[in-house]
Design an enzyme around this catalytic site. Structure first.
Site, PDB file in Angstrom:
ATOM      1  N   MET A 220      30.712  -8.119  25.224  1.00 33.36           N
ATOM      2  CA  MET A 220      29.712  -8.504  24.331  1.00 33.36           C
ATOM      3  C   MET A 220      28.619  -9.179  25.099  1.00 33.36           C
ATOM      4  SD  MET A 220      30.616  -7.179  21.446  1.00 33.36           S
ATOM      5  CE  MET A 220      28.911  -7.841  20.452  1.00 33.36           C
TER       6      MET A 220
ATOM      7  N   MET B 122      35.216  -5.977  14.096  1.00 34.03           N
ATOM      8  CA  MET B 122      34.975  -7.383  14.335  1.00 34.03           C
ATOM      9  C   MET B 122      35.786  -8.188  13.088  1.00 34.03           C
ATOM     10  SD  MET B 122      31.295  -7.203  15.713  1.00 34.03           S
ATOM     11  CE  MET B 122      31.101  -5.481  15.139  1.00 34.03           C
TER      12      MET B 122
ATOM     13  N   HIS C   8      28.623   4.445  17.628  1.00 34.19           N
ATOM     14  CA  HIS C   8      29.341   3.127  17.608  1.00 34.19           C
ATOM     15  C   HIS C   8      29.223   2.525  16.285  1.00 34.19           C
ATOM     16  CE1 HIS C   8      30.521  -0.687  19.583  1.00 34.19           C
ATOM     17  NE2 HIS C   8      29.664  -1.232  18.585  1.00 34.19           N
TER      18      HIS C   8
ATOM     19  N   SER D   9      24.586   2.272  17.886  1.00 36.18           N
ATOM     20  CA  SER D   9      24.940   1.427  16.749  1.00 36.18           C
ATOM     21  C   SER D   9      24.239   1.977  15.560  1.00 36.18           C
ATOM     22  CB  SER D   9      25.229  -0.027  17.102  1.00 36.18           C
ATOM     23  OG  SER D   9      25.156  -0.729  15.802  1.00 36.18           O
TER      24      SER D   9
ATOM     25  N   ASP E 255      27.397  -4.425  24.672  1.00 37.62           N
ATOM     26  CA  ASP E 255      27.064  -4.381  23.240  1.00 37.62           C
ATOM     27  C   ASP E 255      26.159  -5.535  22.976  1.00 37.62           C
ATOM     28  OD1 ASP E 255      26.826  -3.760  20.344  1.00 37.62           O
ATOM     29  OD2 ASP E 255      28.731  -4.036  19.899  1.00 37.62           O
TER      30      ASP E 255
ATOM     31  N   HIS F 164      34.115  -0.371  16.440  1.00 36.61           N
ATOM     32  CA  HIS F 164      34.360  -1.471  16.915  1.00 36.61           C
ATOM     33  C   HIS F 164      34.656  -2.633  15.907  1.00 36.61           C
ATOM     34  CE1 HIS F 164      31.642  -5.142  18.723  1.00 36.61           C
ATOM     35  NE2 HIS F 164      33.114  -5.428  18.840  1.00 36.61           N
TER      36      HIS F 164
ATOM     37  N   MET G 126      32.795  -5.221  10.364  1.00 41.31           N
ATOM     38  CA  MET G 126      32.882  -6.707  10.175  1.00 41.31           C
ATOM     39  C   MET G 126      33.296  -7.152   8.918  1.00 41.31           C
ATOM     40  SD  MET G 126      28.989  -7.433  11.663  1.00 41.31           S
ATOM     41  CE  MET G 126      28.151  -6.526  12.866  1.00 41.31           C
TER      42      MET G 126
ATOM     43  N   ASP H 270      30.192  -0.302  13.785  1.00 37.76           N
ATOM     44  CA  ASP H 270      30.536  -1.845  13.625  1.00 37.76           C
ATOM     45  C   ASP H 270      31.185  -2.044  12.314  1.00 37.76           C
ATOM     46  OD1 ASP H 270      29.480  -2.833  16.068  1.00 37.76           O
ATOM     47  OD2 ASP H 270      27.739  -2.222  15.510  1.00 37.76           O
TER      48      ASP H 270
HETATM   49  C1  DX5 Z   1      26.936  -6.937  16.893  1.00 38.59           C
HETATM   50  C2  DX5 Z   1      27.206  -5.218  16.998  1.00 38.59           C
HETATM   51  C3  DX5 Z   1      26.493  -4.567  17.730  1.00 38.59           C
HETATM   52  C4  DX5 Z   1      24.952  -4.356  17.175  1.00 38.59           C
HETATM   53  C5  DX5 Z   1      24.090  -4.130  18.227  1.00 38.59           C
HETATM   54  O1  DX5 Z   1      27.785  -7.754  16.620  1.00 38.59           O
HETATM   55  O2  DX5 Z   1      28.633  -5.275  17.646  1.00 38.59           O
HETATM   56  O3  DX5 Z   1      26.911  -3.135  18.023  1.00 38.59           O
HETATM   57  O4  DX5 Z   1      24.850  -3.405  16.330  1.00 38.59           O
HETATM   58  O5  DX5 Z   1      22.816  -4.269  17.844  1.00 38.59           O
HETATM   59  P1  DX5 Z   1      21.553  -4.513  18.823  1.00 38.59           P
HETATM   60  O6  DX5 Z   1      21.513  -3.126  19.746  1.00 38.59           O
HETATM   61  O7  DX5 Z   1      20.393  -4.410  18.194  1.00 38.59           O
HETATM   62  O8  DX5 Z   1      21.845  -5.933  19.559  1.00 38.59           O
HETATM   63 ZN    ZN Z   2      29.295  -3.356  18.267  1.00 45.70          ZN
END
Ligand code: DX5
Ligand code: ZN
Length: 223
Positions: A135, A66, A31, A8, A173, A64, A35, A33
């Site tokens: 998750m 969210m 990956h 990520s 994740d 991903h 948000m 993310d």
């Molecule tokens: C969290 C994200 C993850 C995050 C993981 O909501 O979806 O992808 O970046 O980070 P680490 O590996 O630090 O938990």
């Molecule tokens: Zn993620």
């Protein structure tokens, strides 16, 4: 035996992403993310960002989402260059319809579940997806602690996937590190997101390689 490591970039230097991506040549994908400040409290990266990053690397993009209303927004990420788009069951109105739409556009369709959402909720339509993301932290932030209670769900998901006979990747994740990856792999996960473990290291590619080796060694005989 298969293991994929999809780092990520949430904890990378976001102002220098092209060079940050070059630091992980051994990754199986990136990956990304997304948000929206509603589905999760944090706010990062949208489709125009993915489109820009697409021009800098050939790595597989594992987006991903969210976000609220993925039914509306997810297809835009395929247009932006994502090979795989993951949306949350908790946010989707019509998950089967959306998965089919993503596949029809040529992308892999993936469904994510928050830690407390039972995997049995998707048992009847598992084969609509190319990847299930469990998750192992509450989504929203990197650097959180791996939630061990999810291990039992990983085991149940592995059984459901094997019983379906479909080629579905089981991704986890959140909190993936040298301390946690072995037990997740042993439980049946085959695809691992790691954010802070990779990007808070001085040698991110070495972390990718050693996480993969640890997972391979720990994978049970079922893979
Ligand atoms: C969290 C994200 C993850 C995050 C993981 O909501 O979806 O992808 O970046 O980070 P680490 O590996 O630090 O938990
Ligand atoms: Zn993620």
């Amino acid at each position: 035996m298969t293991v994929r490591i999809t780092p990520s970039i949430l904890n990378a230097d976001l102002a220098n992403l092209a060079s940050e991506v070059e630091r992980i040549p051994s990754a199986d994908g990136l990956h990304i993310d997304v948000m929206d400040g509603h589905f999760v409290p944090n706010l990062v990266m949208g489709a125009p960002f993915v489109e820009s990053l697409r021009r800098t690397t050939d790595l597989m993009f594992d987006v991903h989402l969210m976000i609220e209303d993925p039914d509306r927004w997810a297809p835009h990420y395929v247009e932006a260059g994502a090979q795989s788009v993951t949306f949350h069951l908790e946010a989707a109105t019509a998950p089967i319809k959306l998965a089919r739409e993503l596949r029809a556009m040529g992308a892999r369709a993936a469904i994510a579940l928050r830690p407390a959402t039972p995997v049995e909720q998707i048992a009847d339509y598992l084969a609509e997806f190319d990847q299930v993301l469990l998750m192992t932290v509450e989504p929203g932030f990197g650097g959180q602690k791996f939630l061990d209670p999810v291990l039992a769900k990983i085991r149940r998901a592995r059984k459901l996937i094997d019983a379906s006979g479909a080629d579905i990747w089981l991704q986890i994740d959140g909190g993936v590190s040298a301390d946690t990856i072995a037990r997740a792999a042993e439980a049946g996960a085959d695809t691992f997101v790691a954010g802070s473990a990779v990007y808070r290291s001085d040698d991110p590619d070495q972390v990718v390689t050693s996480l993969r080796a640890q997972a391979l060694a720990a994978q049970g005989p079922h893979r």
